[in-house]
Write a protein that holds these residues in place. Structure first.
Motif, PDB file in Angstrom:
ATOM      1  N   VAL A  54      84.756  12.164  23.083  1.00 55.71           N
ATOM      2  CA  VAL A  54      84.569  13.003  21.765  1.00 55.71           C
ATOM      3  C   VAL A  54      85.577  14.313  22.062  1.00 55.71           C
ATOM      4  CG1 VAL A  54      83.101  13.902  20.177  1.00 55.71           C
ATOM      5  CG2 VAL A  54      82.515  12.075  21.684  1.00 55.71           C
ATOM      6  N   SER A  55      86.781  14.276  22.168  1.00 55.79           N
ATOM      7  CA  SER A  55      87.687  15.231  22.235  1.00 55.79           C
ATOM      8  C   SER A  55      89.309  14.693  22.276  1.00 55.79           C
ATOM      9  CB  SER A  55      87.611  15.741  23.561  1.00 55.79           C
ATOM     10  OG  SER A  55      88.044  15.152  24.661  1.00 55.79           O
ATOM     11  N   VAL A  56      90.172  15.851  22.034  1.00 54.61           N
ATOM     12  CA  VAL A  56      91.632  15.069  21.781  1.00 54.61           C
ATOM     13  C   VAL A  56      92.264  15.359  23.339  1.00 54.61           C
ATOM     14  CG1 VAL A  56      92.463  17.337  21.119  1.00 54.61           C
ATOM     15  CG2 VAL A  56      93.979  15.490  21.000  1.00 54.61           C
ATOM     16  N   GLY A  57      91.779  16.416  23.973  1.00 56.75           N
ATOM     17  CA  GLY A  57      92.106  16.697  25.379  1.00 56.75           C
ATOM     18  C   GLY A  57      91.458  15.811  26.184  1.00 56.75           C
ATOM     19  N   TYR A  58      92.254  15.341  27.219  1.00 54.31           N
ATOM     20  CA  TYR A  58      91.622  14.213  28.267  1.00 54.31           C
ATOM     21  C   TYR A  58      92.065  14.460  29.667  1.00 54.31           C
ATOM     22  CZ  TYR A  58      96.261  12.421  27.343  1.00 54.31           C
ATOM     23  OH  TYR A  58      97.375  12.237  27.256  1.00 54.31           O
ATOM     24  N   PRO A  91      83.256  30.732  23.221  1.00 55.75           N
ATOM     25  CA  PRO A  91      82.780  29.625  24.048  1.00 55.75           C
ATOM     26  C   PRO A  91      83.428  28.309  23.574  1.00 55.75           C
ATOM     27  CG  PRO A  91      81.216  30.260  22.273  1.00 55.75           C
ATOM     28  CD  PRO A  91      82.419  30.977  22.246  1.00 55.75           C
ATOM     29  N   HIS A  92      84.712  28.094  23.792  1.00 58.59           N
ATOM     30  CA  HIS A  92      85.409  26.796  23.578  1.00 58.59           C
ATOM     31  C   HIS A  92      84.803  26.297  22.324  1.00 58.59           C
ATOM     32  CE1 HIS A  92      87.415  23.286  25.913  1.00 58.59           C
ATOM     33  NE2 HIS A  92      87.606  23.123  24.683  1.00 58.59           N
ATOM     34  N   ILE A  93      85.191  26.833  21.298  1.00 61.07           N
ATOM     35  CA  ILE A  93      84.631  26.466  19.894  1.00 61.07           C
ATOM     36  C   ILE A  93      85.848  26.052  19.122  1.00 61.07           C
ATOM     37  CG2 ILE A  93      82.568  27.741  19.776  1.00 61.07           C
ATOM     38  CD1 ILE A  93      84.498  29.497  17.768  1.00 61.07           C
ATOM     39  N   GLY A 105      94.119  26.220  24.403  1.00 61.20           N
ATOM     40  CA  GLY A 105      94.522  25.078  25.097  1.00 61.20           C
ATOM     41  C   GLY A 105      93.883  24.427  26.208  1.00 61.20           C
ATOM     42  N   ARG A 106      94.086  24.936  27.444  1.00 68.09           N
ATOM     43  CA  ARG A 106      93.049  24.887  28.326  1.00 68.09           C
ATOM     44  C   ARG A 106      93.051  26.033  29.252  1.00 68.09           C
ATOM     45  NH1 ARG A 106      90.577  21.380  25.708  1.00 68.09           N
ATOM     46  NH2 ARG A 106      90.166  19.382  26.192  1.00 68.09           N
ATOM     47  N   GLY A 107      91.737  26.297  29.837  1.00 67.27           N
ATOM     48  CA  GLY A 107      91.977  27.688  30.569  1.00 67.27           C
ATOM     49  C   GLY A 107      92.759  27.575  31.796  1.00 67.27           C
ATOM     50  N   GLY A 127      83.197  14.572  12.373  1.00 69.72           N
ATOM     51  CA  GLY A 127      84.208  13.762  12.262  1.00 69.72           C
ATOM     52  C   GLY A 127      84.695  13.147  13.626  1.00 69.72           C
ATOM     53  N   MET A 128      84.822  14.012  14.732  1.00 70.83           N
ATOM     54  CA  MET A 128      85.082  13.614  15.888  1.00 70.83           C
ATOM     55  C   MET A 128      84.276  12.604  16.450  1.00 70.83           C
ATOM     56  SD  MET A 128      86.118  17.410  17.411  1.00 70.83           S
ATOM     57  CE  MET A 128      86.217  16.876  19.122  1.00 70.83           C
ATOM     58  N   MET A 129      82.941  12.859  16.409  1.00 69.59           N
ATOM     59  CA  MET A 129      81.919  11.804  16.983  1.00 69.59           C
ATOM     60  C   MET A 129      82.100  10.145  16.027  1.00 69.59           C
ATOM     61  SD  MET A 129      78.525  14.197  17.633  1.00 69.59           S
ATOM     62  CE  MET A 129      78.393  15.041  16.479  1.00 69.59           C
TER      63      MET A 129
HETATM   64  O1  LIG Z   1      88.863  20.836  23.698  1.00 72.25           O
HETATM   65  C1  LIG Z   1      88.553  20.125  23.033  1.00 72.25           C
HETATM   66  C2  LIG Z   1      89.069  19.121  22.811  1.00 72.25           C
HETATM   67  O2  LIG Z   1      89.007  18.109  21.713  1.00 72.25           O
HETATM   68  O3  LIG Z   1      90.022  18.721  23.559  1.00 72.25           O
END
Ligand SMILES: O=CC(=O)O
Ligand SMILES: NC(=O)C1=CN([C@@H]2O[C@H](COP(=O)(O)OP(=O)(O)OC[C@H]3O[C@@H](n4cnc5c(N)ncnc54)[C@H](OP(=O)(O)O)[C@@H]3O)[C@@H](O)[C@H]2O)C=CC1
Length: 324
Positions: free
Chosen positions: A73-77, A284-286, A236-238, A296-298
């Motif tokens: 349930v995210s785009v980042g993997y 907080p990563h929102i 993006g990512r920390g 929609g993501m779920m």
């Molecule tokens: O950080 C969120 C994502 O969907 O990737």
């Protein structure tokens, strides 16, 4: 027989019902070692895995010999070991597109709130400090018609460029591994080397995935290249930013501000110096966290899992080549 699936995220009732109609679902809270041990038999049987957060690596795959599909349930993997998945012919599904516009809204919110010092001045007013007309000590910097540099001109980068260009008349620069002709034709965006982008941008916005190449892409040397009144935004990512170097640059007054939705460690530690710097806006990563978009993501994640278990990976698949 329905395929066995482990669900490690709470779903709304209607989406749970949709999943349960097609799969034999075991719900757990997360992928912690305790849950892996307690539900070892279910992990051994499971053909599908659906959720977000937690590491999916070779060690976990060894406990899941029947696994065929992961649905995030995210785009980042970056929390998935894609090589290990490929070796085992496990396909990885994710949720691009559905969240793009919402994340771009979050990035624009960080641009505006850092430039105009919104959270800091909100706290100042609420603390009773507004006794007379404000002066330069409370001024911010303009956003409109400034230069916005985007690192990672993908789906989210493009949606951010659209807002910045058409909404705020901003000049758009970007750094990416390839030319994005659509960015040039729609927004007049110019592709440039990282060094040139950092030197010329008033706002540097990161919408990059975390990979070996992007880890600590922005460190002390890169921050040094930025304009003294520039703003760094990271959604993006920390770990794309060397956080120690960012803290040092901010403490030395080398940047106007930073807007951060992501951190090297999440949740960010309560004693991180980032939390006591008034010119840092922290979230907080929102990025995608609206009711509509998270639903929609779920929904996409459920449909992605069902489709992939049925052998269809045309849409939203990271590694379609893994399908045997
Ligand atoms: O950080 C969120 C994502 O969907 O990737
Ligand atoms: N804060 C939050 O809540 C959220 C964060 N994210 C993060 O945003 C990231 C991007 O999402 P999205 O836009 O949908 O993904 P895309 O894949 O559409 O875009 C990523 C872009 O980065 C470029 N890129 C990758 N590696 C490099 C590199 N080394 N140097 C320069 N450019 C590079 C890509 O390729 P190319 O160079 O070929 O153009 C691509 O254009 C996600 O991976 C995730 O980490 C996503 C959603 C929510």
């Amino acid at each position: 027989m329905k395929p066995a699936v482990i669900l490690y995220k709470k779903l709304p009732d209607d989406l749970y019902a949709r999943l349960a109609e097609q799969c034999d679902v075991t719900e757990i809270s997360d992928l912690s070692p305790e849950n892996q041990q307690e539900h070892a038999a279910v992990f051994r049987q499971a053909e599908g895995l659906l959720g977000s957060g937690g590491k999916v690596n070779g060690e976990l795959l060894a406990k899941m010999p029947n696994l065929r599909v992961c649905s995030s349930v995210s785009v980042g993997y970056d929390n998935f070991d894609v090589d290990a998945l490929n070796q085992r012919n496990v396909v990885l599904m994710h949720t691009p597109t559905v969240l793009t516009e919402t994340v771009a809204d979050t990035m624009m919110a960080l641009v505006l709130s850092t430039a105009r010092r919104v959270p800091e001045l909100d706290a100042w007013v609420k603390a009773g400090n507004w006794q007379k007309s404000i002066g330069p000590a409370q001024f911010g910097i303009d956003v409109h018609h400034k230069t916005l540099g985007i690192l990672g001109m993908g789906r989210i980068g493009m949606a951010l460029a659209q807002r910045a260009h058409f909404g705020f008349g901003m000049k758009i620069l970007y750094n990416a591994r390839r030319e994005h002709e659509e960015a040039q034709s729609r927004f007049g965006a110019q592709r440039c080397e990282l060094e040139a982008l950092l030197k010329q941008s008033d706002f540097v916005c990161i919408s990059l995935p975390l990979t070996e190449e992007t880890h600590h892409l922005i460190g002390a040397a890169e921050l040094e290249l930025m304009k003294p009144d520039a703003v760094l935004i990271n959604a993006g990512r920390g770990p794309v930013v060397d956080e120690k170097a960012l803290i040092a640059a901010l403490q030395a007054g080398k940047l106007h501000a930073a807007g951060l939705d992501v951190f090297e460690q999440e949740p960010v530690s309560a004693d991180s110096p980032l939390l006591s710097l008034p010119n840092v806006v922290t979230l907080p990563h929102i990025g995608s966290a609206t009711h509509e978009t998270r639903y929609g993501m779920m929904q996409d994640a459920v449909e992605n899992l069902i489709a992939a278990l049925g052998g269809s990976v045309e849409k939203n698949c990271v590694n379609p080549q893994a399908l045997k």
